[in-house]
Design a protein around this motif. Structure first.
Motif, PDB file in Angstrom:
ATOM      1  N   ALA A 135      13.493   8.538  -0.419  1.00 28.93           N
ATOM      2  CA  ALA A 135      13.909   9.355   0.717  1.00 28.93           C
ATOM      3  C   ALA A 135      12.757   9.625   1.692  1.00 28.93           C
ATOM      4  CB  ALA A 135      14.470  10.687   0.207  1.00 28.93           C
ATOM      5  N   SER A 136      11.613   8.997   1.468  1.00 31.82           N
ATOM      6  CA  SER A 136      10.432   9.292   2.280  1.00 31.82           C
ATOM      7  C   SER A 136      10.301   8.356   3.486  1.00 31.82           C
ATOM      8  CB  SER A 136       9.170   9.162   1.416  1.00 31.82           C
ATOM      9  OG  SER A 136       8.895   7.798   1.173  1.00 31.82           O
ATOM     10  N   PRO A 137       9.505   8.770   4.487  1.00 36.05           N
ATOM     11  CA  PRO A 137       9.231   7.894   5.634  1.00 36.05           C
ATOM     12  C   PRO A 137       8.536   6.589   5.216  1.00 36.05           C
ATOM     13  CG  PRO A 137       8.604  10.158   6.144  1.00 36.05           C
ATOM     14  CD  PRO A 137       8.944  10.119   4.681  1.00 36.05           C
ATOM     15  N   ASP A 138       7.670   6.651   4.193  1.00 36.20           N
ATOM     16  CA  ASP A 138       7.004   5.425   3.740  1.00 36.20           C
ATOM     17  C   ASP A 138       8.004   4.442   3.135  1.00 36.20           C
ATOM     18  OD1 ASP A 138       4.450   5.925   4.627  1.00 36.20           O
ATOM     19  OD2 ASP A 138       3.791   6.837   2.750  1.00 36.20           O
ATOM     20  N   ALA A 139       9.002   4.953   2.446  1.00 37.14           N
ATOM     21  CA  ALA A 139      10.043   4.074   1.899  1.00 37.14           C
ATOM     22  C   ALA A 139      10.784   3.381   3.033  1.00 37.14           C
ATOM     23  CB  ALA A 139      11.008   4.861   1.033  1.00 37.14           C
ATOM     24  N   GLN A 140      11.037   4.110   4.107  1.00 37.93           N
ATOM     25  CA  GLN A 140      11.721   3.510   5.250  1.00 37.93           C
ATOM     26  C   GLN A 140      10.884   2.386   5.860  1.00 37.93           C
ATOM     27  OE1 GLN A 140      14.974   4.297   5.926  1.00 37.93           O
ATOM     28  NE2 GLN A 140      14.775   2.403   7.076  1.00 37.93           N
ATOM     29  N   LYS A 141       9.555   2.555   5.856  1.00 40.95           N
ATOM     30  CA  LYS A 141       8.667   1.490   6.346  1.00 40.95           C
ATOM     31  C   LYS A 141       8.811   0.237   5.486  1.00 40.95           C
ATOM     32  CE  LYS A 141       5.260   4.705   8.168  1.00 40.95           C
ATOM     33  NZ  LYS A 141       3.932   5.299   7.990  1.00 40.95           N
ATOM     34  N   VAL A 142       8.895   0.444   4.173  1.00 45.84           N
ATOM     35  CA  VAL A 142       9.046  -0.692   3.251  1.00 45.84           C
ATOM     36  C   VAL A 142      10.383  -1.383   3.510  1.00 45.84           C
ATOM     37  CG1 VAL A 142       9.272  -1.365   0.823  1.00 45.84           C
ATOM     38  CG2 VAL A 142       7.530   0.308   1.491  1.00 45.84           C
ATOM     39  N   VAL A 143      11.435  -0.603   3.600  1.00 45.35           N
ATOM     40  CA  VAL A 143      12.775  -1.160   3.849  1.00 45.35           C
ATOM     41  C   VAL A 143      12.802  -1.910   5.177  1.00 45.35           C
ATOM     42  CG1 VAL A 143      15.185  -0.555   4.349  1.00 45.35           C
ATOM     43  CG2 VAL A 143      13.988   0.518   2.425  1.00 45.35           C
ATOM     44  N   ASN A 144      12.256  -1.311   6.215  1.00 47.71           N
ATOM     45  CA  ASN A 144      12.261  -1.951   7.535  1.00 47.71           C
ATOM     46  C   ASN A 144      11.506  -3.275   7.527  1.00 47.71           C
ATOM     47  OD1 ASN A 144      13.723   0.180   8.568  1.00 47.71           O
ATOM     48  ND2 ASN A 144      11.967   1.175   9.517  1.00 47.71           N
ATOM     49  N   ALA A 145      10.432  -3.347   6.758  1.00 48.98           N
ATOM     50  CA  ALA A 145       9.618  -4.558   6.718  1.00 48.98           C
ATOM     51  C   ALA A 145      10.245  -5.667   5.876  1.00 48.98           C
ATOM     52  CB  ALA A 145       8.227  -4.232   6.170  1.00 48.98           C
ATOM     53  N   LEU A 146      11.030  -5.300   4.851  1.00 46.39           N
ATOM     54  CA  LEU A 146      11.498  -6.313   3.894  1.00 46.39           C
ATOM     55  C   LEU A 146      12.986  -6.642   3.977  1.00 46.39           C
ATOM     56  CD1 LEU A 146       9.547  -5.188   0.688  1.00 46.39           C
ATOM     57  CD2 LEU A 146       8.841  -6.822   2.465  1.00 46.39           C
ATOM     58  N   ALA A 147      13.815  -5.687   4.311  1.00 48.88           N
ATOM     59  CA  ALA A 147      15.267  -5.869   4.212  1.00 48.88           C
ATOM     60  C   ALA A 147      15.791  -7.034   5.050  1.00 48.88           C
ATOM     61  CB  ALA A 147      15.990  -4.579   4.585  1.00 48.88           C
ATOM     62  N   GLY A 148      15.173  -7.308   6.161  1.00 50.35           N
ATOM     63  CA  GLY A 148      15.638  -8.404   7.009  1.00 50.35           C
ATOM     64  C   GLY A 148      15.487  -9.781   6.381  1.00 50.35           C
ATOM     65  N   PHE A 149      14.708  -9.869   5.318  1.00 51.33           N
ATOM     66  CA  PHE A 149      14.514 -11.150   4.622  1.00 51.33           C
ATOM     67  C   PHE A 149      15.581 -11.410   3.559  1.00 51.33           C
ATOM     68  CE2 PHE A 149      10.229 -10.088   6.094  1.00 51.33           C
ATOM     69  CZ  PHE A 149       9.853 -11.280   6.695  1.00 51.33           C
ATOM     70  N   PHE A 150      16.254 -10.363   3.081  1.00 49.00           N
ATOM     71  CA  PHE A 150      17.180 -10.499   1.956  1.00 49.00           C
ATOM     72  C   PHE A 150      18.448 -11.225   2.372  1.00 49.00           C
ATOM     73  CE2 PHE A 150      15.461  -6.156   0.323  1.00 49.00           C
ATOM     74  CZ  PHE A 150      14.261  -6.746  -0.011  1.00 49.00           C
ATOM     75  N   VAL A 151      18.853 -12.204   1.579  1.00 53.66           N
ATOM     76  CA  VAL A 151      20.109 -12.913   1.829  1.00 53.66           C
ATOM     77  C   VAL A 151      21.190 -12.453   0.848  1.00 53.66           C
ATOM     78  CG1 VAL A 151      19.014 -14.921   2.877  1.00 53.66           C
ATOM     79  CG2 VAL A 151      19.436 -14.901   0.412  1.00 53.66           C
ATOM     80  N   LYS A 194       0.824  -1.214   0.000  1.00 56.61           N
ATOM     81  CA  LYS A 194       0.000   0.000   0.000  1.00 56.61           C
ATOM     82  C   LYS A 194       0.856   1.261   0.000  1.00 56.61           C
ATOM     83  CE  LYS A 194      -0.356  -0.231   4.985  1.00 56.61           C
ATOM     84  NZ  LYS A 194      -0.909  -1.191   5.892  1.00 56.61           N
ATOM     85  N   HIS A 195       2.020   1.230   0.641  1.00 52.20           N
ATOM     86  CA  HIS A 195       2.899   2.396   0.682  1.00 52.20           C
ATOM     87  C   HIS A 195       3.491   2.687  -0.696  1.00 52.20           C
ATOM     88  CE1 HIS A 195       2.593   2.615   5.001  1.00 52.20           C
ATOM     89  NE2 HIS A 195       3.012   1.365   5.110  1.00 52.20           N
ATOM     90  N   LEU A 196       3.757   1.650  -1.460  1.00 51.25           N
ATOM     91  CA  LEU A 196       4.313   1.829  -2.803  1.00 51.25           C
ATOM     92  C   LEU A 196       3.269   2.398  -3.756  1.00 51.25           C
ATOM     93  CD1 LEU A 196       6.190  -1.571  -2.890  1.00 51.25           C
ATOM     94  CD2 LEU A 196       7.253   0.689  -2.730  1.00 51.25           C
ATOM     95  N   VAL A 197       2.078   1.850  -3.706  1.00 54.42           N
ATOM     96  CA  VAL A 197       1.014   2.272  -4.618  1.00 54.42           C
ATOM     97  C   VAL A 197       0.503   3.671  -4.263  1.00 54.42           C
ATOM     98  CG1 VAL A 197      -1.289   1.702  -5.479  1.00 54.42           C
ATOM     99  CG2 VAL A 197       0.384  -0.112  -5.115  1.00 54.42           C
TER     100      VAL A 197
END
Length: 125
Positions: A67-83, A27-30
């Motif tokens: 550079a937005s706060p919503d982008a940071q939400k996306v990064v925080n939610a997904l980055a921990g999964f990346f190997v 939802k943050h991306l769209v």
């Protein structure tokens, strides 16, 4: 429209969690300025490999979102999964308006050439 393609690899045993996390932040991306579409596509060839495909009005809007706060939400939610570090590229999409305009131009040239041929003119458009 510009499509951001991010190839991301996640741990195989965390795929379901990653898919749920993406669904939660989509939802943050769209909703972002210039954000149009967001989808997650799972590879059928490689376990843990995904294509995150996000449609933007422009690359500039994608960069501004980064550079937005919503982008940071996306990064925080997904980055921990990346190997592995995601590989990102942008692609230009030909929207329906562009395709229709191109079709109409080709059709108009064809009709004009047929009319000239019937009139005996050999000068193409």
């Amino acid at each position: 429209m510009i499509f951001e393609h991010a190839h991301v690899t996640v741990a195989v045993d965390r795929q379901s969690d990653f898919e749920r996390a993406f669904a939660g932040v989509k939802k943050h991306l769209v909703a972002a300025n210039g954000g149009k579409t967001a989808e997650l596509v799972r590879s059928v060839d490689t376990d843990g490999l995904y294509l995150m495909r996000v449609g933007w009005d422009s690359v500039e809007q994608h960069v501004a979102f980064s550079a937005s706060p919503d982008a940071q939400k996306v990064v925080n939610a997904l980055a921990g999964f990346f190997v592995a570090t995601p590989q990102v590229a942008h692609f230009e999409g030909l929207g329906i308006a562009t395709r229709l305009r191109n079709l109409m131009q080709v059709t108009a040239v064809g009709i004009a050439n047929q009319v000239r041929a019937r009139q005996g003119s050999k000068t193409p458009v």
